[in-house]
Scaffold this motif. Sequence first.
Motif, PDB file in Angstrom:
ATOM      1  N   VAL A  35      40.242   8.876 -13.927  1.00 56.38           N
ATOM      2  CA  VAL A  35      39.091   9.303 -13.134  1.00 56.38           C
ATOM      3  C   VAL A  35      39.428   9.298 -11.645  1.00 56.38           C
ATOM      4  O   VAL A  35      38.944  10.144 -10.886  1.00 56.38           O
ATOM      5  N   MET A  36      40.270   8.357 -11.214  1.00 54.12           N
ATOM      6  CA  MET A  36      40.560   8.231  -9.792  1.00 54.12           C
ATOM      7  C   MET A  36      41.696   9.133  -9.311  1.00 54.12           C
ATOM      8  O   MET A  36      42.131   9.016  -8.167  1.00 54.12           O
ATOM      9  N   TYR A  37      42.163  10.038 -10.160  1.00 53.81           N
ATOM     10  CA  TYR A  37      43.102  11.058  -9.681  1.00 53.81           C
ATOM     11  C   TYR A  37      42.356  11.954  -8.693  1.00 53.81           C
ATOM     12  O   TYR A  37      41.171  12.257  -8.893  1.00 53.81           O
ATOM     13  N   PRO A  38      43.002  12.402  -7.602  1.00 52.12           N
ATOM     14  CA  PRO A  38      42.283  13.119  -6.542  1.00 52.12           C
ATOM     15  C   PRO A  38      41.502  14.344  -7.002  1.00 52.12           C
ATOM     16  O   PRO A  38      40.436  14.636  -6.458  1.00 52.12           O
ATOM     17  N   THR A  39      42.010  15.081  -7.987  1.00 53.04           N
ATOM     18  CA  THR A  39      41.292  16.277  -8.464  1.00 53.04           C
ATOM     19  C   THR A  39      40.895  16.081  -9.918  1.00 53.04           C
ATOM     20  O   THR A  39      41.262  16.860 -10.791  1.00 53.04           O
ATOM     21  N   THR A  40      40.127  15.044 -10.176  1.00 56.02           N
ATOM     22  CA  THR A  40      39.823  14.669 -11.548  1.00 56.02           C
ATOM     23  C   THR A  40      38.825  15.606 -12.213  1.00 56.02           C
ATOM     24  O   THR A  40      37.956  16.192 -11.562  1.00 56.02           O
ATOM     25  N   GLY A  41      38.990  15.741 -13.531  1.00 61.04           N
ATOM     26  CA  GLY A  41      37.994  16.420 -14.347  1.00 61.04           C
ATOM     27  C   GLY A  41      37.603  15.529 -15.505  1.00 61.04           C
ATOM     28  O   GLY A  41      36.964  15.967 -16.464  1.00 61.04           O
ATOM     29  N   VAL A  42      37.990  14.235 -15.405  1.00 63.92           N
ATOM     30  CA  VAL A  42      37.751  13.272 -16.473  1.00 63.92           C
ATOM     31  C   VAL A  42      36.291  12.813 -16.427  1.00 63.92           C
ATOM     32  O   VAL A  42      35.731  12.587 -15.361  1.00 63.92           O
ATOM     33  N   HIS A  43      35.686  12.680 -17.620  1.00 62.53           N
ATOM     34  CA  HIS A  43      34.264  12.342 -17.686  1.00 62.53           C
ATOM     35  C   HIS A  43      34.003  10.881 -18.054  1.00 62.53           C
ATOM     36  O   HIS A  43      32.851  10.502 -18.272  1.00 62.53           O
ATOM     37  N   ASP A  44      35.059  10.073 -18.134  1.00 58.46           N
ATOM     38  CA  ASP A  44      34.862   8.650 -18.392  1.00 58.46           C
ATOM     39  C   ASP A  44      36.040   7.877 -17.817  1.00 58.46           C
ATOM     40  O   ASP A  44      37.105   8.441 -17.561  1.00 58.46           O
ATOM     41  N   LEU A  45      35.839   6.588 -17.639  1.00 59.05           N
ATOM     42  CA  LEU A  45      36.899   5.740 -17.107  1.00 59.05           C
ATOM     43  C   LEU A  45      37.997   5.572 -18.147  1.00 59.05           C
ATOM     44  O   LEU A  45      37.722   5.379 -19.331  1.00 59.05           O
ATOM     45  N   ARG A  58      31.494  25.045  -2.290  1.00 63.39           N
ATOM     46  CA  ARG A  58      31.548  25.700  -0.980  1.00 63.39           C
ATOM     47  C   ARG A  58      31.137  27.167  -1.077  1.00 63.39           C
ATOM     48  O   ARG A  58      30.523  27.720  -0.153  1.00 63.39           O
ATOM     49  N   SER A  59      31.448  27.805  -2.212  1.00 65.45           N
ATOM     50  CA  SER A  59      31.118  29.229  -2.396  1.00 65.45           C
ATOM     51  C   SER A  59      29.701  29.448  -2.912  1.00 65.45           C
ATOM     52  O   SER A  59      29.297  30.583  -3.144  1.00 65.45           O
ATOM     53  N   GLY A  60      28.941  28.350  -3.108  1.00 60.45           N
ATOM     54  CA  GLY A  60      27.542  28.492  -3.492  1.00 60.45           C
ATOM     55  C   GLY A  60      27.251  28.359  -4.970  1.00 60.45           C
ATOM     56  O   GLY A  60      26.110  28.551  -5.396  1.00 60.45           O
ATOM     57  N   VAL A  61      28.237  28.023  -5.783  1.00 65.20           N
ATOM     58  CA  VAL A  61      28.021  27.860  -7.229  1.00 65.20           C
ATOM     59  C   VAL A  61      27.357  26.506  -7.485  1.00 65.20           C
ATOM     60  O   VAL A  61      27.860  25.471  -7.024  1.00 65.20           O
ATOM     61  N   PRO A  62      26.223  26.487  -8.211  1.00 62.59           N
ATOM     62  CA  PRO A  62      25.560  25.198  -8.477  1.00 62.59           C
ATOM     63  C   PRO A  62      26.435  24.286  -9.330  1.00 62.59           C
ATOM     64  O   PRO A  62      27.109  24.739 -10.257  1.00 62.59           O
ATOM     65  N   LEU A  63      26.422  22.993  -9.011  1.00 59.98           N
ATOM     66  CA  LEU A  63      27.144  22.006  -9.799  1.00 59.98           C
ATOM     67  C   LEU A  63      26.233  21.476 -10.900  1.00 59.98           C
ATOM     68  O   LEU A  63      25.067  21.142 -10.651  1.00 59.98           O
ATOM     69  N   SER A  64      26.765  21.389 -12.105  1.00 62.67           N
ATOM     70  CA  SER A  64      25.981  20.930 -13.247  1.00 62.67           C
ATOM     71  C   SER A  64      25.745  19.430 -13.159  1.00 62.67           C
ATOM     72  O   SER A  64      26.391  18.701 -12.383  1.00 62.67           O
ATOM     73  N   THR A  65      24.840  18.957 -14.010  1.00 64.19           N
ATOM     74  CA  THR A  65      24.570  17.525 -14.072  1.00 64.19           C
ATOM     75  C   THR A  65      25.820  16.758 -14.492  1.00 64.19           C
ATOM     76  O   THR A  65      26.117  15.682 -13.952  1.00 64.19           O
ATOM     77  N   ASP A  66      26.576  17.311 -15.440  1.00 65.84           N
ATOM     78  CA  ASP A  66      27.819  16.661 -15.871  1.00 65.84           C
ATOM     79  C   ASP A  66      28.826  16.580 -14.719  1.00 65.84           C
ATOM     80  O   ASP A  66      29.535  15.577 -14.574  1.00 65.84           O
ATOM     81  N   ALA A  67      28.885  17.637 -13.926  1.00 67.89           N
ATOM     82  CA  ALA A  67      29.805  17.637 -12.787  1.00 67.89           C
ATOM     83  C   ALA A  67      29.393  16.586 -11.763  1.00 67.89           C
ATOM     84  O   ALA A  67      30.249  15.884 -11.199  1.00 67.89           O
ATOM     85  N   ILE A  68      28.103  16.445 -11.532  1.00 70.12           N
ATOM     86  CA  ILE A  68      27.609  15.425 -10.599  1.00 70.12           C
ATOM     87  C   ILE A  68      27.991  14.034 -11.098  1.00 70.12           C
ATOM     88  O   ILE A  68      28.432  13.168 -10.317  1.00 70.12           O
ATOM     89  N   PHE A  69      27.855  13.803 -12.410  1.00 66.62           N
ATOM     90  CA  PHE A  69      28.238  12.509 -12.979  1.00 66.62           C
ATOM     91  C   PHE A  69      29.715  12.232 -12.742  1.00 66.62           C
ATOM     92  O   PHE A  69      30.091  11.130 -12.322  1.00 66.62           O
ATOM     93  N   THR A  70      30.571  13.224 -13.005  1.00 68.41           N
ATOM     94  CA  THR A  70      32.012  13.041 -12.845  1.00 68.41           C
ATOM     95  C   THR A  70      32.378  12.758 -11.394  1.00 68.41           C
ATOM     96  O   THR A  70      33.182  11.864 -11.105  1.00 68.41           O
ATOM     97  N   VAL A  71      31.806  13.517 -10.473  1.00 71.74           N
ATOM     98  CA  VAL A  71      32.094  13.319  -9.048  1.00 71.74           C
ATOM     99  C   VAL A  71      31.611  11.942  -8.599  1.00 71.74           C
ATOM    100  O   VAL A  71      32.313  11.217  -7.886  1.00 71.74           O
ATOM    101  N   ALA A  72      30.398  11.563  -9.036  1.00 72.37           N
ATOM    102  CA  ALA A  72      29.866  10.251  -8.668  1.00 72.37           C
ATOM    103  C   ALA A  72      30.730   9.135  -9.241  1.00 72.37           C
ATOM    104  O   ALA A  72      31.018   8.138  -8.562  1.00 72.37           O
ATOM    105  N   LEU A  73      31.177   9.283 -10.492  1.00 73.47           N
ATOM    106  CA  LEU A  73      32.016   8.270 -11.118  1.00 73.47           C
ATOM    107  C   LEU A  73      33.302   8.061 -10.310  1.00 73.47           C
ATOM    108  O   LEU A  73      33.733   6.932 -10.080  1.00 73.47           O
TER     109      LEU A  73
END
Length: 233
Positions: free
Chosen positions: A212-222, A179-194
């Motif tokens: 991964v399905m925790y509401p504010t997840t930072g986990v990169h795998d299932l 929201r503040s304009g900081v670009p999301l990395s490719t890894d972040a896109i993967f995590t959000v998509a997962l």
Amino acid sequence: MQRLLAIIFIVVAGAIGFQLGFRNQSVATGEGGVDTVADSTLSGAAQAVRIREDAAWQRFLRRIAESDTYLPAMIEESDSMVRRWPERLKDPLRVHIEPSDVRGVSPQKIRAVQDAFRRWERVPEIPIDFVYSRDPDRSEVTVRWIEAFAIERAGQAEVLWQRDGLLRRGTLTLATHTRSGVPLSTDAIFTVALHDIGHLLGLGPSDEPRDVMYPTTGVHDLTRRDRQTAMLL
């Protein structure tokens, strides 16, 4: 435990009780098609079958309640209805990733989204495969991009379902910036998509921050609980 079993009973009754109702209704109907069969009219054999079904039903409910999954927590957070796709192995779900000139979209981030779909696809016993389509009108899942959400989030999943809980369509919206304009990395896109593909599959929120399905997840795998919950669903 009793409260949890009661909630789960409401959820699963639409899937199993619905079929049992059809069996009872086929015995006899009164005026207007209203079922008029009483328990006292059942034969001894039919009553024995019902007792066995009731015992199996109770074992099934306890299996859910005692499983190492977050399905019970997911049900309590929802409107007491589980939603899922029908079996889609012979006819995979068609996914359309919209072409976009949104700032920050790149081939690497598109591949990250495809990798997230493949990660869910590799979970055993989930009867769903994905195939990519260029035709949005023939696709059941659409991935679209925006530069940023108006609130502090990076992705959003929306689903449409039938009255019986079977999913019909889904939309995954991904942001390329915070929201503040900081670009999301490719890894972040993967995590959000997962995470949001889990919602597209019918999963609700986990009650454990390591999933991964925790509401504010930072986990990169299932996690194991993510996989077990999806398999049980």
